[in-house]
Scaffold this motif. Structure first.
Motif, PDB file in Angstrom:
ATOM      1  N   TRP A  17     -48.338  13.073  74.364  1.00 38.07           N
ATOM      2  CA  TRP A  17     -49.558  12.370  74.753  1.00 38.07           C
ATOM      3  C   TRP A  17     -49.902  12.645  76.204  1.00 38.07           C
ATOM      4  O   TRP A  17     -49.016  12.791  77.051  1.00 38.07           O
ATOM      5  CB  TRP A  17     -49.386  10.864  74.573  1.00 38.07           C
ATOM      6  N   ILE A  18     -51.182  12.696  76.481  1.00 37.21           N
ATOM      7  CA  ILE A  18     -51.699  12.730  77.838  1.00 37.21           C
ATOM      8  C   ILE A  18     -52.357  11.371  78.040  1.00 37.21           C
ATOM      9  O   ILE A  18     -53.204  10.951  77.239  1.00 37.21           O
ATOM     10  CB  ILE A  18     -52.703  13.878  78.027  1.00 37.21           C
ATOM     11  N   GLU A  19     -51.943  10.684  79.085  1.00 39.33           N
ATOM     12  CA  GLU A  19     -52.401   9.318  79.328  1.00 39.33           C
ATOM     13  C   GLU A  19     -53.340   9.260  80.524  1.00 39.33           C
ATOM     14  O   GLU A  19     -53.314  10.139  81.380  1.00 39.33           O
ATOM     15  CB  GLU A  19     -51.196   8.412  79.594  1.00 39.33           C
ATOM     16  N   VAL A  26     -54.860   9.030  75.836  1.00 42.66           N
ATOM     17  CA  VAL A  26     -56.208   9.592  75.800  1.00 42.66           C
ATOM     18  C   VAL A  26     -56.265  10.808  74.876  1.00 42.66           C
ATOM     19  O   VAL A  26     -57.161  10.914  74.044  1.00 42.66           O
ATOM     20  CB  VAL A  26     -56.688   9.979  77.221  1.00 42.66           C
ATOM     21  N   PHE A  27     -55.317  11.728  75.046  1.00 45.36           N
ATOM     22  CA  PHE A  27     -55.282  12.958  74.256  1.00 45.36           C
ATOM     23  C   PHE A  27     -53.886  13.164  73.684  1.00 45.36           C
ATOM     24  O   PHE A  27     -52.888  12.894  74.359  1.00 45.36           O
ATOM     25  CB  PHE A  27     -55.625  14.188  75.109  1.00 45.36           C
ATOM     26  N   LEU A  28     -53.841  13.691  72.471  1.00 44.84           N
ATOM     27  CA  LEU A  28     -52.593  14.121  71.870  1.00 44.84           C
ATOM     28  C   LEU A  28     -52.625  15.638  71.790  1.00 44.84           C
ATOM     29  O   LEU A  28     -53.577  16.214  71.251  1.00 44.84           O
ATOM     30  CB  LEU A  28     -52.432  13.548  70.451  1.00 44.84           C
ATOM     31  N   VAL A  29     -51.612  16.286  72.362  1.00 46.58           N
ATOM     32  CA  VAL A  29     -51.462  17.719  72.192  1.00 46.58           C
ATOM     33  C   VAL A  29     -50.498  17.883  71.030  1.00 46.58           C
ATOM     34  O   VAL A  29     -49.321  17.532  71.121  1.00 46.58           O
ATOM     35  CB  VAL A  29     -50.934  18.415  73.461  1.00 46.58           C
ATOM     36  N   GLU A  41     -53.418  21.685  68.724  1.00 49.57           N
ATOM     37  CA  GLU A  41     -54.682  20.971  68.558  1.00 49.57           C
ATOM     38  C   GLU A  41     -54.715  19.898  69.629  1.00 49.57           C
ATOM     39  O   GLU A  41     -53.709  19.208  69.843  1.00 49.57           O
ATOM     40  CB  GLU A  41     -54.763  20.304  67.181  1.00 49.57           C
ATOM     41  N   LEU A  42     -55.826  19.763  70.307  1.00 53.44           N
ATOM     42  CA  LEU A  42     -56.024  18.678  71.251  1.00 53.44           C
ATOM     43  C   LEU A  42     -56.840  17.625  70.526  1.00 53.44           C
ATOM     44  O   LEU A  42     -57.974  17.896  70.107  1.00 53.44           O
ATOM     45  CB  LEU A  42     -56.761  19.169  72.506  1.00 53.44           C
ATOM     46  N   LYS A  43     -56.248  16.449  70.354  1.00 62.75           N
ATOM     47  CA  LYS A  43     -56.877  15.377  69.590  1.00 62.75           C
ATOM     48  C   LYS A  43     -57.161  14.192  70.500  1.00 62.75           C
ATOM     49  O   LYS A  43     -56.476  13.983  71.501  1.00 62.75           O
ATOM     50  CB  LYS A  43     -55.961  14.916  68.457  1.00 62.75           C
TER      51      LYS A  43
END
Length: 166
Positions: A17-19, A26-29, A41-43
């Protein structure tokens, strides 16, 4: 907008995760393991795919492709004929070029367009050792694209290092 990436989780095939600065996801790689090439995939936090990131299978230089909705958005590769080993070029589908330069292996680099800073990637602001920040400078920036570019250059630089580079 400041985002935090916990690097110790960064590995091919792993999800991380990117927080945001407040600790919200905020984003899941989403790394895709067992593939012939690096694929991510960037979700968003709800699981919607924002961009796909994949290594170009056949090319003279390692190249990463960023796609949105099945359409190519950008190509990321090390800048040719650069005296700086840590200098990458991002070519958007419309012909626009972004420059990425700095100490990529140290997670200290910038993404800019025509001399204007778009994002700064750095460990300097953080006390947690295995974490680096992505500071998006422009409010109108394509945040998923800039995050994808940061992921791409780190993957390419790490791969080059593992293959015998600096």
């Amino acid at each position: 907008m400041r985002l935090l990436v916990r690097e110790r989780l960064f590995a091919i095939g792993d999800d991380y995760w990117i927080e945001d600065a407040d600790g919200h996801k905020v984003f899941l790689v989403d790394g895709k393991a067992m593939r012939l090439r690096d694929t991510f995939e960037l979700k968003d936090a709800d699981g919607r795919v924002l961009v796909d990131i994949r290594q170009k299978l056949i090319s003279l230089r390692d190249t990463m492709i960023v796609e949105r909705d099945g359409e190519e958005l950008a190509k990321v590769k090390r800048k040719r004929l650069s005296l700086l080993r840590n200098h990458y070029r991002v070519t958007l589908v419309d012909g626009t070029e972004l420059d990425v330069s700095g100490k990529i292996l140290d997670r200290e680099f910038a993404i800019d367009y025509d001399g204007e800073l778009l994002a700064q990637i750095s460990r300097r602001w953080l006390t947690v050792r295995d974490t680096y920040g992505i500071d998006i400078v422009r409010e109108d920036a394509d945040v998923p694209l800039l995050v994808a570019v940061a992921v791409c250059v780190i993957v390419l630089a790490d791969k080059e290092k593992d293959d015998g580079g600096d």
